[in-house]
Design an enzyme around this catalytic site. Structure first.
Site, mmCIF file in Angstrom:
data_model
loop_
_atom_site.group_PDB
_atom_site.id
_atom_site.type_symbol
_atom_site.label_atom_id
_atom_site.label_comp_id
_atom_site.label_asym_id
_atom_site.label_seq_id
_atom_site.Cartn_x
_atom_site.Cartn_y
_atom_site.Cartn_z
ATOM 1 C CG ASP A 51 -10.517 4.830 7.186
ATOM 2 O OD1 ASP A 51 -11.202 5.201 6.988
ATOM 3 O OD2 ASP A 51 -9.781 4.141 6.605
ATOM 4 C CD GLU A 96 -10.772 2.148 14.291
ATOM 5 O OE1 GLU A 96 -11.642 1.144 13.462
ATOM 6 O OE2 GLU A 96 -9.552 2.268 13.095
ATOM 7 C CB ILE A 138 -0.881 -0.014 1.505
ATOM 8 C CG1 ILE A 138 -1.473 -1.374 1.272
ATOM 9 C CG2 ILE A 138 -1.627 1.527 1.493
ATOM 10 C CD1 ILE A 138 -2.869 -1.164 2.509
ATOM 11 C CG HIS A 179 -11.040 0.432 9.653
ATOM 12 N ND1 HIS A 179 -10.508 0.208 10.715
ATOM 13 C CD2 HIS A 179 -10.574 0.117 8.824
ATOM 14 C CE1 HIS A 179 -9.457 -0.513 10.679
ATOM 15 N NE2 HIS A 179 -9.554 -0.538 9.176
#
Length: 523
Positions: free
Chosen positions: A252, A257, A148, A275
């Site tokens: 993100d 979370e 990535i 996310h």
């Protein structure tokens, strides 16, 4: 074989699994509910919702755990490794989705897009409050040059940005020829106008960006994080955003979370998304298909493509080293069936053509073979290294590469409290495996089936006595090998047999004059 899918997974992946095995889909299970049923399954497939804890792993009989995505911080990988459970993920399937989301957030932060949209939707025509900055000519700091991170770098170069990257595991020359400049972490965070993170969450990356490192950054820096929450100290980031040291950030991911109580999401200079890095229709299918294929490979005993807790073998090398992997395991097993003693050191020495390859999988197989006969915990290619180090065994790997075109040889040398012993092996043409020496005894042993190995003084008639004893007990001899150190000195006899040798027959062999020991070996 039975597979449990405990999170929502694209049907394309489930369909692939169902072609081979029985599949149950049961989502939204609590830890207790999962613990009640997990022992009935051979494989578990999750995304990010299911937390695969030590308690679940200990209750299970799993052979493999698959994560449909990249991060495995929701899986207790150490506990899985100790139990010999393979963990696989799908790191390639969401590469494009994650890198595109990163660039989207980068542009949104640079041009204040979300705030400008919100302003206009509230019926305001305010252009002065949302003056942005251009990307062209600016420096993007990329922390982590995996799939990535590298794809984000490519896209940034296409936008006319300069890319300065940090990754301790990347060879400098490999990326600098594609216009990515490599530097240490401090240099990257000091010189970058924008910084994006693409590293896993580990003990070393947790809060790698703290108050001290934020203070090193340029004033008005913009930070992007689409990797993992916890990489950035959110308290330090909040203070820097309020003070103006950090002009803006786009997140993100968060340490906790959902981050509904986080003060970060209330700041006007923070762009926050829930996310969404891998949330494209294409990525969800890709990761489901990728992990499904690896689960099938694992359950069939084949080499997987994306192991998390096992050494990766490149497909083009696998066929070359596979016979050596099998040979090394048999060599290790032979040694511990033949000898005993507290092992302190294992040394694997490689010569010839095998030195051209990464030999770590072969070393691991040798260790597996050694441990299989001495531990109650099942040893396999996943946990062998872990179990050896847990027992304090030192592992040494050596390549002697004087002639890389010579036949490949493997020497397994083991140090115990009773001395040093060794087993040597090679692979001939057509992948024919041979054990060619035990200690100083040269032999030519085919490591298959059953064998009797006896140590004795070399004298006339002793081979016949052993052979006659086996014949009287209806045990057929398939082949014979004899190695000796000197004429009428110590000798090693290997008799391949078609049947197992009972303990009482073995005891009779040991009573034969001049036989010092006899061991029945199973390969």
């Amino acid at each position: 074989m039975r597979i449990l899918v405990s999170d929502d997974l694209a049907h394309e992946g489930i369909d692939i699994l169902k072609q081979e095995f029985d599949v149950d889909v049961k989502t939204s299970l609590s830890e207790e509910q999962l613990m009640e049923i997990i022992q009935d399954y051979d494989a578990l497939v999750v995304r990010s919702a299911t937390k695969v804890t030590k308690n679940i792993i200990d209750k299970s009989n799993l052979k493999v755990i698959g994560r449909a995505g990249v991060g495995v911080d929701n899986i207790d990988v150490d506990s899985a490794t100790r139990k010999g459970i393979l963990v696989v993920n799908a790191p390639e399937g969401n590469t494009i989705a994650a890198s595109e989301h990163t660039v989207a957030l980068l542009m949104a932060a640079a041009r204040n897009i979300p705030a400008a949209v919100a302003s206009l939707k509230s019926k305001k025509w305010d252009r002065k409050s949302f003056v942005g900055v251009e990307l062209r000519g600016k420096t993007l700091g990329v922390v982590g040059l995996g799939r990535i991170g590298k794809d984000v770098a490519y896209k940034a170069i296409g936008l006319g940005m300069n890319v300065l990257a940090y990754d301790p595991y990347v060879i400098k020359d490999h990326v600098e020829n594609i216009h990515i400049k490599v530097a240490d972490l401090e240099t990257v965070i000091k010189e970058a106008d924008f910084i994006t993170f693409h590293v896993p969450l580990t003990k070393t990356t947790y809060h790698m960006i703290d108050k001290e490192r934020i203070s090193m950054m340029k004033d008005k820096v913009i930070i992007i994080n689409c990797a993992r929450g916890g990489i950035i100290d959110e308290t330090a980031l909040y203070d820097a955003l309020v003070s103006g040291k950090v002009a803006a950030c786009a997140l993100d991911v968060f340490e906790h979370e959902p981050p509904l109580e986080s003060p970060l999401i209330d700041l006007p200079n923070v762009i926050a998304t829930p996310h969404l890095g891998a949330s494209t229709a294409e990525a969800q299918v890709n990761v489901a298909v990728d992990v499904a294929k690896d689960i099938i490979r694992a359950l069939k005993g084949e080499m997987v493509k994306n192991p998390v807790n096992m050494i990766t073998v490149r497909p083009e090398e696998y066929n070359e080293i596979k016979p050596f992997i099998e040979l090394a395991e048999k060599m290790g097993s032979l040694y511990t069936q033949l000898k005993n003693g507290r092992i302190s050191e294992v040394e694997m020495i490689y010569t010839g053509k095998i030195t051209r390859f990464d030999v770590k999988p072969i070393t691991t197989a040798g260790i597996k073979g050694i441990l299989t006969n001495i531990l109650e915990i099942p040893a396999n290619l996943v946990n062998a290294y872990f179990l050896a180090k847990e027992r304090g065994i030192k592992i040494i790997e050596k390549k002697i590469s004087k002639d890389q075109d010579a036949p490949g040889n493997v020497i397994l040398k083991i140090t115990t409290d009773k001395g040093v012993g060794s087993v040597s092996g090679t692979v001939f043409e057509k992948n024919e495996q041979r054990i060619i020496a035990v200690d100083d005894y040269k032999i030519d042993l085919i490591p298959k089936g059953y064998a009797l190995m006896s140590f004795h003084r070399d004298r006339p008639g002793i081979v016949g006595e052993v052979g006659n004893l086996l014949g009287r007990n209806d045990i057929n001899i398939a082949y014979m090998q004899l190695g000796r150190k000197s004429f009428r000195g110590e000798a090693l006899m290997v008799l391949g047999t078609d049947e197992e040798i009972p303990e009482n027959v073995l005891d009779e062999i040991k009573k034969i004059k001049d036989v010092s020991d006899a061991v029945f070996i199973k390969f």
